[in-house]
Design an enzyme around this catalytic site. Structure first.
Site, mmCIF file in Angstrom:
data_model
loop_
_atom_site.group_PDB
_atom_site.id
_atom_site.type_symbol
_atom_site.label_atom_id
_atom_site.label_comp_id
_atom_site.label_asym_id
_atom_site.label_seq_id
_atom_site.Cartn_x
_atom_site.Cartn_y
_atom_site.Cartn_z
ATOM 1 N N HIS A 155 0.841 -1.196 0.000
ATOM 2 C CA HIS A 155 0.000 0.000 0.000
ATOM 3 C C HIS A 155 0.873 1.242 0.000
ATOM 4 C CE1 HIS A 155 0.575 0.574 4.367
ATOM 5 N NE2 HIS A 155 0.401 -0.737 4.473
ATOM 6 N N ASP A 210 2.221 5.991 -21.840
ATOM 7 C CA ASP A 210 1.927 5.900 -23.264
ATOM 8 C C ASP A 210 3.169 5.379 -23.989
ATOM 9 O OD1 ASP A 210 3.648 8.144 -23.790
ATOM 10 O OD2 ASP A 210 1.976 9.527 -23.558
ATOM 11 N N ARG A 243 4.852 18.365 -16.021
ATOM 12 C CA ARG A 243 5.570 17.347 -16.800
ATOM 13 C C ARG A 243 6.824 16.810 -16.104
ATOM 14 N NH1 ARG A 243 8.846 18.528 -22.319
ATOM 15 N NH2 ARG A 243 9.454 16.388 -22.773
ATOM 16 N N TYR A 293 -0.241 12.915 -23.758
ATOM 17 C CA TYR A 293 -0.434 13.000 -22.305
ATOM 18 C C TYR A 293 -1.250 11.802 -21.808
ATOM 19 C CZ TYR A 293 1.161 17.798 -23.014
ATOM 20 O OH TYR A 293 1.892 18.909 -23.370
ATOM 21 N N ASN A 302 -0.272 9.250 -20.043
ATOM 22 C CA ASN A 302 0.348 8.568 -18.896
ATOM 23 C C ASN A 302 -0.504 8.752 -17.647
ATOM 24 O OD1 ASN A 302 2.891 8.291 -20.478
ATOM 25 N ND2 ASN A 302 2.907 10.502 -20.241
#
Length: 144
Positions: free
Chosen positions: A22, A30, A109, A131, A133
């Site tokens: 956890h 991507d 980013r 974008y 990801n």
């Protein structure tokens, strides 16, 4: 092949999901993400989109309930735009399995890259969305 395991979940990914504790994070990247240059534990999921993996993972993975946003996606670079349908597809895949969706935070980013470096692993997918990801944070699996 195992019963009840989504076919997009490879044995290597299943092992990583089981090993994670956890609070550990997993990057679903991507196809353009610099996975191999920022992380030593990279799993290939070529030809599989992030939404498909999220659907498979959501059935096996409890999202962290003790943080404000257990999902993180990259912000658009100033002057660039985001396609809102990318996040919508990802959340729809989670909702399909869980019935609800956790909160998503947007991360600058280079801060996203830094956070990805500390993740448990990076799964590089066939996702082509700009974008595309997402970082997911594992929570405590309830005992039943």
């Amino acid at each position: 092949m195992l019963k009840g395991i989504h076919p997009a979940i490879s044995p290597e990914l299943l092992k990583v999901l089981a090993e994670m504790g956890h609070g550990d994070e997993l990057v679903l990247s991507d196809a353009h993400f610099p996975a191999h240059s920022i992380h030593s534990k990279v799993i290939r999921a070529d030809g599989i989109g992030v939404a498909t993996l999220l659907e498979g993972i959501s059935a096996l993975f409890e999202f962290d309930q003790y943080v404000e946003a257990p999902l993180a996606m990259m912000q658009a670079v100033p002057g660039d735009t985001l396609d809102p349908s990318v996040e919508e597809r990802y959340l729809a895949a989670i909702k399909k399995v869980n019935g609800s969706t956790p909160k998503v935070e947007r991360v600058e980013r280079f801060a996203f890259y830094d956070r990805a470096k500390t993740a448990y692993a990076v799964v590089i997918t066939g996702e082509l969305a700009k974008y595309g990801n997402i970082i997911i944070k594992k929570g405590v699996t309830p005992v039943k």
